[in-house]
Write a protein that holds these residues in place. Sequence first.
Motif, PDB file in Angstrom:
ATOM      1  N   VAL A   1     -23.681  19.893-143.247  1.00 19.27           N
ATOM      2  CA  VAL A   1     -24.836  19.236-143.859  1.00 19.27           C
ATOM      3  C   VAL A   1     -24.401  17.994-144.632  1.00 19.27           C
ATOM      4  CG1 VAL A   1     -26.679  19.485-145.573  1.00 19.27           C
ATOM      5  CG2 VAL A   1     -26.206  21.348-143.967  1.00 19.27           C
ATOM      6  N   GLU A   2     -23.307  18.084-145.346  1.00 16.48           N
ATOM      7  CA  GLU A   2     -22.840  16.925-146.108  1.00 16.48           C
ATOM      8  C   GLU A   2     -22.502  15.759-145.186  1.00 16.48           C
ATOM      9  OE1 GLU A   2     -19.371  15.545-149.297  1.00 16.48           O
ATOM     10  OE2 GLU A   2     -19.420  17.626-148.588  1.00 16.48           O
ATOM     11  N   LEU A   3     -21.846  16.043-144.068  1.00 12.91           N
ATOM     12  CA  LEU A   3     -21.384  14.996-143.158  1.00 12.91           C
ATOM     13  C   LEU A   3     -22.413  14.643-142.084  1.00 12.91           C
ATOM     14  CD1 LEU A   3     -17.713  16.233-142.664  1.00 12.91           C
ATOM     15  CD2 LEU A   3     -18.518  14.431-144.194  1.00 12.91           C
ATOM     16  N   GLY A   4     -23.467  15.440-141.983  1.00 14.54           N
ATOM     17  CA  GLY A   4     -24.471  15.177-140.954  1.00 14.54           C
ATOM     18  C   GLY A   4     -24.004  15.531-139.566  1.00 14.54           C
ATOM     19  N   ILE A   5     -23.261  16.630-139.448  1.00 17.77           N
ATOM     20  CA  ILE A   5     -22.757  17.063-138.142  1.00 17.77           C
ATOM     21  C   ILE A   5     -23.731  18.077-137.550  1.00 17.77           C
ATOM     22  CG2 ILE A   5     -20.869  18.205-136.906  1.00 17.77           C
ATOM     23  CD1 ILE A   5     -19.009  17.225-139.133  1.00 17.77           C
ATOM     24  N   GLY A   6     -24.493  17.652-136.543  1.00 20.30           N
ATOM     25  CA  GLY A   6     -25.452  18.530-135.892  1.00 20.30           C
ATOM     26  C   GLY A   6     -26.758  18.696-136.638  1.00 20.30           C
ATOM     27  N   VAL A   7     -26.799  18.173-137.851  1.00 24.81           N
ATOM     28  CA  VAL A   7     -28.015  18.228-138.669  1.00 24.81           C
ATOM     29  C   VAL A   7     -28.138  16.909-139.426  1.00 24.81           C
ATOM     30  CG1 VAL A   7     -27.980  20.730-138.995  1.00 24.81           C
ATOM     31  CG2 VAL A   7     -26.733  19.268-140.585  1.00 24.81           C
ATOM     32  N   GLU A   8     -29.285  16.682-140.036  1.00 30.84           N
ATOM     33  CA  GLU A   8     -29.467  15.480-140.844  1.00 30.84           C
ATOM     34  C   GLU A   8     -28.609  15.580-142.106  1.00 30.84           C
ATOM     35  OE1 GLU A   8     -33.022  12.982-143.133  1.00 30.84           O
ATOM     36  OE2 GLU A   8     -33.498  14.730-141.900  1.00 30.84           O
ATOM     37  N   ALA A   9     -27.872  14.535-142.395  1.00 31.04           N
ATOM     38  CA  ALA A   9     -27.007  14.545-143.574  1.00 31.04           C
ATOM     39  C   ALA A   9     -27.841  14.600-144.845  1.00 31.04           C
ATOM     40  CB  ALA A   9     -26.124  13.305-143.589  1.00 31.04           C
ATOM     41  N   SER A  10     -27.429  15.468-145.770  1.00 31.67           N
ATOM     42  CA  SER A  10     -28.113  15.576-147.058  1.00 31.67           C
ATOM     43  C   SER A  10     -27.115  16.060-148.097  1.00 31.67           C
ATOM     44  CB  SER A  10     -29.289  16.541-146.983  1.00 31.67           C
ATOM     45  OG  SER A  10     -29.836  16.750-148.283  1.00 31.67           O
ATOM     46  N   PHE A  11     -26.717  15.158-148.977  1.00 28.48           N
ATOM     47  CA  PHE A  11     -25.740  15.514-150.008  1.00 28.48           C
ATOM     48  C   PHE A  11     -26.312  16.586-150.929  1.00 28.48           C
ATOM     49  CE2 PHE A  11     -23.467  15.087-153.992  1.00 28.48           C
ATOM     50  CZ  PHE A  11     -22.151  14.979-153.568  1.00 28.48           C
ATOM     51  N   ASP A  12     -27.595  16.454-151.295  1.00 22.81           N
ATOM     52  CA  ASP A  12     -28.212  17.414-152.219  1.00 22.81           C
ATOM     53  C   ASP A  12     -28.249  18.820-151.615  1.00 22.81           C
ATOM     54  OD1 ASP A  12     -28.594  15.497-154.151  1.00 22.81           O
ATOM     55  OD2 ASP A  12     -30.635  15.016-153.514  1.00 22.81           O
ATOM     56  N   LYS A  13     -28.641  18.917-150.339  1.00 27.26           N
ATOM     57  CA  LYS A  13     -28.673  20.223-149.693  1.00 27.26           C
ATOM     58  C   LYS A  13     -27.265  20.807-149.562  1.00 27.26           C
ATOM     59  CE  LYS A  13     -32.936  19.574-147.000  1.00 27.26           C
ATOM     60  NZ  LYS A  13     -33.511  19.461-145.638  1.00 27.26           N
ATOM     61  N   ALA A  14     -26.301  19.929-149.280  1.00 24.36           N
ATOM     62  CA  ALA A  14     -24.915  20.394-149.166  1.00 24.36           C
ATOM     63  C   ALA A  14     -24.428  20.954-150.497  1.00 24.36           C
ATOM     64  CB  ALA A  14     -24.020  19.245-148.714  1.00 24.36           C
ATOM     65  N   ARG A  15     -24.787  20.267-151.576  1.00 25.11           N
ATOM     66  CA  ARG A  15     -24.357  20.733-152.898  1.00 25.11           C
ATOM     67  C   ARG A  15     -24.937  22.107-153.205  1.00 25.11           C
ATOM     68  NH1 ARG A  15     -26.317  20.156-158.164  1.00 25.11           N
ATOM     69  NH2 ARG A  15     -24.683  20.351-159.739  1.00 25.11           N
ATOM     70  N   VAL A  16     -26.183  22.342-152.840  1.00 20.95           N
ATOM     71  CA  VAL A  16     -26.796  23.655-153.052  1.00 20.95           C
ATOM     72  C   VAL A  16     -26.028  24.727-152.275  1.00 20.95           C
ATOM     73  CG1 VAL A  16     -28.853  25.049-152.611  1.00 20.95           C
ATOM     74  CG2 VAL A  16     -29.095  22.745-153.556  1.00 20.95           C
ATOM     75  N   LEU A  17     -25.636  24.396-151.048  1.00 22.90           N
ATOM     76  CA  LEU A  17     -24.872  25.343-150.239  1.00 22.90           C
ATOM     77  C   LEU A  17     -23.481  25.589-150.837  1.00 22.90           C
ATOM     78  CD1 LEU A  17     -25.877  24.057-146.702  1.00 22.90           C
ATOM     79  CD2 LEU A  17     -26.530  26.246-147.727  1.00 22.90           C
ATOM     80  N   TYR A  18     -22.856  24.533-151.331  1.00 24.11           N
ATOM     81  CA  TYR A  18     -21.552  24.698-151.985  1.00 24.11           C
ATOM     82  C   TYR A  18     -21.682  25.601-153.215  1.00 24.11           C
ATOM     83  CZ  TYR A  18     -19.453  20.873-149.228  1.00 24.11           C
ATOM     84  OH  TYR A  18     -18.971  20.077-148.219  1.00 24.11           O
ATOM     85  N   LEU A  19     -22.754  25.394-153.983  1.00 25.73           N
ATOM     86  CA  LEU A  19     -22.969  26.224-155.176  1.00 25.73           C
ATOM     87  C   LEU A  19     -23.143  27.690-154.796  1.00 25.73           C
ATOM     88  CD1 LEU A  19     -25.380  23.880-157.165  1.00 25.73           C
ATOM     89  CD2 LEU A  19     -23.136  24.684-157.965  1.00 25.73           C
ATOM     90  N   ALA A  20     -23.901  27.922-153.735  1.00 27.18           N
ATOM     91  CA  ALA A  20     -24.107  29.299-153.282  1.00 27.18           C
ATOM     92  C   ALA A  20     -22.796  29.926-152.822  1.00 27.18           C
ATOM     93  CB  ALA A  20     -25.129  29.322-152.147  1.00 27.18           C
ATOM     94  N   ALA A  21     -22.001  29.143-152.103  1.00 30.02           N
ATOM     95  CA  ALA A  21     -20.712  29.658-151.618  1.00 30.02           C
ATOM     96  C   ALA A  21     -19.760  29.909-152.783  1.00 30.02           C
ATOM     97  CB  ALA A  21     -20.099  28.671-150.628  1.00 30.02           C
ATOM     98  N   ALA A  22     -19.760  29.010-153.767  1.00 29.29           N
ATOM     99  CA  ALA A  22     -18.901  29.180-154.947  1.00 29.29           C
ATOM    100  C   ALA A  22     -19.278  30.436-155.713  1.00 29.29           C
ATOM    101  CB  ALA A  22     -18.982  27.953-155.844  1.00 29.29           C
TER     102      ALA A  22
END
Length: 204
Positions: free
Chosen positions: A2-23
């Motif tokens: 999601v952060e890099l836009g690989i296969g999906v639309e890039a979204s830094f904010d959505k990526a950060r939410v996913l990183y937070l969940a993983a952390a």
Amino acid sequence: MVELGIGVEASFDKARVLYLAAADKGSAKAMNRLGLMHYRGEGVLQDYAAAQELICEAAGKGDADAAFNCAGLFAEGRGVDKDPAKARAWYEKAAAENNIGALNALGFIWRDGLGVEKDPVKAADYFGRAAALGNPVALFELGAMYEAGLGLPPDLMKAHVHYNLAAARQHPGGTEALARVTAGLSAEDVTRAQAEAKAWRVAQ
């Protein structure tokens, strides 16, 4: 992805939410990435203390990249008091996993005596391990050590081999250094050194 836009639309904010969940689930890699965001001020307030907490927690979980980053924080005094001994300890943990940045950092620490007594033999060992992985910085530094006879027996042919490999990997000083040692070798030795460079392979 999601952060890099690989296969999906890039979204830094959505990526950060996913990183937070993983952390929150204990992912060391997610903690390290979030820590880097705080360190650089990427989409969040720059906060060295938060960066240090996240990155060094990830390092404690065994992530080599986080260990390298944690070492850098102690070396620079970002988010923590500067502590060369702790920095070196984290670099050593990362180097045990063949983290190239850590191997090079330890090479410079022992070569230049940064918080330790100079030990060019140890420096050559660390640079040698990173060079075997194809890193241009390590290849160049190992060439310089062969050229100067620092920590290694002086050997212009081996210096030529390592400078040649560094130059091929676009090290900014490689071409000039290669020309310098070429001038000190016979045509036969240059040919032999070139052949050795051609036969060289990255360690598996």
